[in-house]
Write a protein that holds these residues in place. Structure first.
Motif, PDB file in Angstrom:
ATOM      1  N   SER A  46      -9.826  -5.245  43.136  1.00 24.63           N
ATOM      2  CA  SER A  46     -10.391  -5.670  41.441  1.00 24.63           C
ATOM      3  C   SER A  46      -9.650  -5.171  40.742  1.00 24.63           C
ATOM      4  CB  SER A  46     -11.606  -6.154  42.513  1.00 24.63           C
ATOM      5  OG  SER A  46     -12.452  -5.504  41.441  1.00 24.63           O
ATOM      6  N   LEU A  47      -9.753  -4.022  40.717  1.00 29.68           N
ATOM      7  CA  LEU A  47      -9.794  -3.354  39.459  1.00 29.68           C
ATOM      8  C   LEU A  47      -7.950  -2.541  39.533  1.00 29.68           C
ATOM      9  CD1 LEU A  47     -13.177  -0.970  38.751  1.00 29.68           C
ATOM     10  CD2 LEU A  47     -12.319  -2.895  37.924  1.00 29.68           C
ATOM     11  N   SER A  48      -7.719  -2.745  38.170  1.00 28.08           N
ATOM     12  CA  SER A  48      -6.505  -1.766  38.062  1.00 28.08           C
ATOM     13  C   SER A  48      -6.456  -1.088  36.884  1.00 28.08           C
ATOM     14  CB  SER A  48      -5.254  -3.639  38.028  1.00 28.08           C
ATOM     15  OG  SER A  48      -5.359  -3.893  36.559  1.00 28.08           O
ATOM     16  N   GLU A  49      -5.478  -1.056  36.169  1.00 24.31           N
ATOM     17  CA  GLU A  49      -5.476  -0.221  34.359  1.00 24.31           C
ATOM     18  C   GLU A  49      -5.984  -1.118  33.929  1.00 24.31           C
ATOM     19  OE1 GLU A  49      -2.072   3.023  33.988  1.00 24.31           O
ATOM     20  OE2 GLU A  49      -2.181   2.607  36.732  1.00 24.31           O
ATOM     21  N   LYS A  50      -5.036  -2.155  33.993  1.00 24.73           N
ATOM     22  CA  LYS A  50      -4.898  -2.945  33.092  1.00 24.73           C
ATOM     23  C   LYS A  50      -6.078  -4.136  32.271  1.00 24.73           C
ATOM     24  CE  LYS A  50      -0.213  -4.044  32.894  1.00 24.73           C
ATOM     25  NZ  LYS A  50       1.064  -4.825  33.009  1.00 24.73           N
ATOM     26  N   THR A  51      -7.549  -4.173  33.675  1.00 22.17           N
ATOM     27  CA  THR A  51      -8.377  -4.629  33.472  1.00 22.17           C
ATOM     28  C   THR A  51      -9.844  -4.052  31.987  1.00 22.17           C
ATOM     29  OG1 THR A  51      -8.802  -4.483  36.120  1.00 22.17           O
ATOM     30  CG2 THR A  51     -10.851  -5.155  35.378  1.00 22.17           C
ATOM     31  N   SER A  52     -10.268  -4.849  31.476  1.00 26.35           N
ATOM     32  CA  SER A  52     -10.811  -4.681  30.762  1.00 26.35           C
ATOM     33  C   SER A  52     -12.363  -4.021  31.527  1.00 26.35           C
ATOM     34  CB  SER A  52     -11.016  -6.526  29.443  1.00 26.35           C
ATOM     35  OG  SER A  52     -12.117  -7.038  30.322  1.00 26.35           O
ATOM     36  N   LEU A  53     -12.822  -3.215  30.170  1.00 26.94           N
ATOM     37  CA  LEU A  53     -14.232  -3.353  30.848  1.00 26.94           C
ATOM     38  C   LEU A  53     -14.984  -4.412  30.172  1.00 26.94           C
ATOM     39  CD1 LEU A  53     -13.724   0.580  29.454  1.00 26.94           C
ATOM     40  CD2 LEU A  53     -13.674  -0.141  32.071  1.00 26.94           C
ATOM     41  N   GLU A  54     -14.417  -5.173  29.432  1.00 26.85           N
ATOM     42  CA  GLU A  54     -15.559  -6.153  28.654  1.00 26.85           C
ATOM     43  C   GLU A  54     -15.771  -6.893  30.316  1.00 26.85           C
ATOM     44  OE1 GLU A  54     -14.493  -8.214  25.595  1.00 26.85           O
ATOM     45  OE2 GLU A  54     -15.175  -6.702  24.621  1.00 26.85           O
ATOM     46  N   SER A  55     -14.639  -7.218  30.806  1.00 28.91           N
ATOM     47  CA  SER A  55     -14.592  -8.110  31.460  1.00 28.91           C
ATOM     48  C   SER A  55     -15.781  -8.143  33.634  1.00 28.91           C
ATOM     49  CB  SER A  55     -13.501  -8.489  32.928  1.00 28.91           C
ATOM     50  OG  SER A  55     -12.354  -6.756  33.231  1.00 28.91           O
ATOM     51  N   ILE A  56     -16.169  -6.564  33.376  1.00 29.00           N
ATOM     52  CA  ILE A  56     -17.067  -6.426  34.560  1.00 29.00           C
ATOM     53  C   ILE A  56     -18.354  -6.259  34.086  1.00 29.00           C
ATOM     54  CG2 ILE A  56     -15.184  -4.968  35.639  1.00 29.00           C
ATOM     55  CD1 ILE A  56     -16.677  -1.911  34.818  1.00 29.00           C
ATOM     56  N   GLU A  57     -18.718  -6.619  32.791  1.00 27.10           N
ATOM     57  CA  GLU A  57     -19.848  -6.219  31.783  1.00 27.10           C
ATOM     58  C   GLU A  57     -20.317  -5.150  31.549  1.00 27.10           C
ATOM     59  OE1 GLU A  57     -23.158  -8.957  33.896  1.00 27.10           O
ATOM     60  OE2 GLU A  57     -21.275 -10.346  34.662  1.00 27.10           O
ATOM     61  N   TRP A  58     -19.070  -4.717  31.311  1.00 27.59           N
ATOM     62  CA  TRP A  58     -19.866  -2.805  30.856  1.00 27.59           C
ATOM     63  C   TRP A  58     -20.806  -2.674  29.874  1.00 27.59           C
ATOM     64  CZ3 TRP A  58     -17.370   1.158  32.999  1.00 27.59           C
ATOM     65  CH2 TRP A  58     -17.561   2.404  32.335  1.00 27.59           C
ATOM     66  N   ASP A  59     -21.901  -1.524  29.796  1.00 33.67           N
ATOM     67  CA  ASP A  59     -22.744  -1.713  29.586  1.00 33.67           C
ATOM     68  C   ASP A  59     -23.173  -0.193  29.698  1.00 33.67           C
ATOM     69  OD1 ASP A  59     -23.739  -1.298  31.671  1.00 33.67           O
ATOM     70  OD2 ASP A  59     -25.247  -2.656  31.579  1.00 33.67           O
TER      71      ASP A  59
END
Length: 75
Positions: free
Chosen positions: A20-33
């Motif tokens: 599900s992750l790539s270099e383009k995946t935003s950190l916000e999209s995984i609820e980055w905290d």
């Protein structure tokens, strides 16, 4: 370490779907905290010689930005 293996390891750490992750995946999209930052730092300490600060990690917007922090450690 290869980029794909690094991303697969992060998927496990952050309990995400496989591939599900790539270099383009935003950190916000995984609820980055702050907890995710600490988990990444623990992974970093166990697997790499590069030391980085939470501030540098927190400035990242994508997983590609995180990979850049590792310079030549991730290819």
């Amino acid at each position: 370490m290869k980029k794909k293996k690094f991303l697969n390891n992060l998927e496990e750490i952050f309990e995400l779907k496989k591939n599900s992750l790539s270099e383009k995946t935003s950190l916000e999209s995984i609820e980055w905290d702050s907890l995710k930052i600490l988990e990444l730092m623990a992974y970093n300490d166990a697997n790499f010689k590069i030391k980085t600060s939470p501030d540098r990690i927190n400035k990242c917007k994508t997983f590609g930005d995180i990979i850049k922090l590792y310079k030549k450690e991730i290819k």
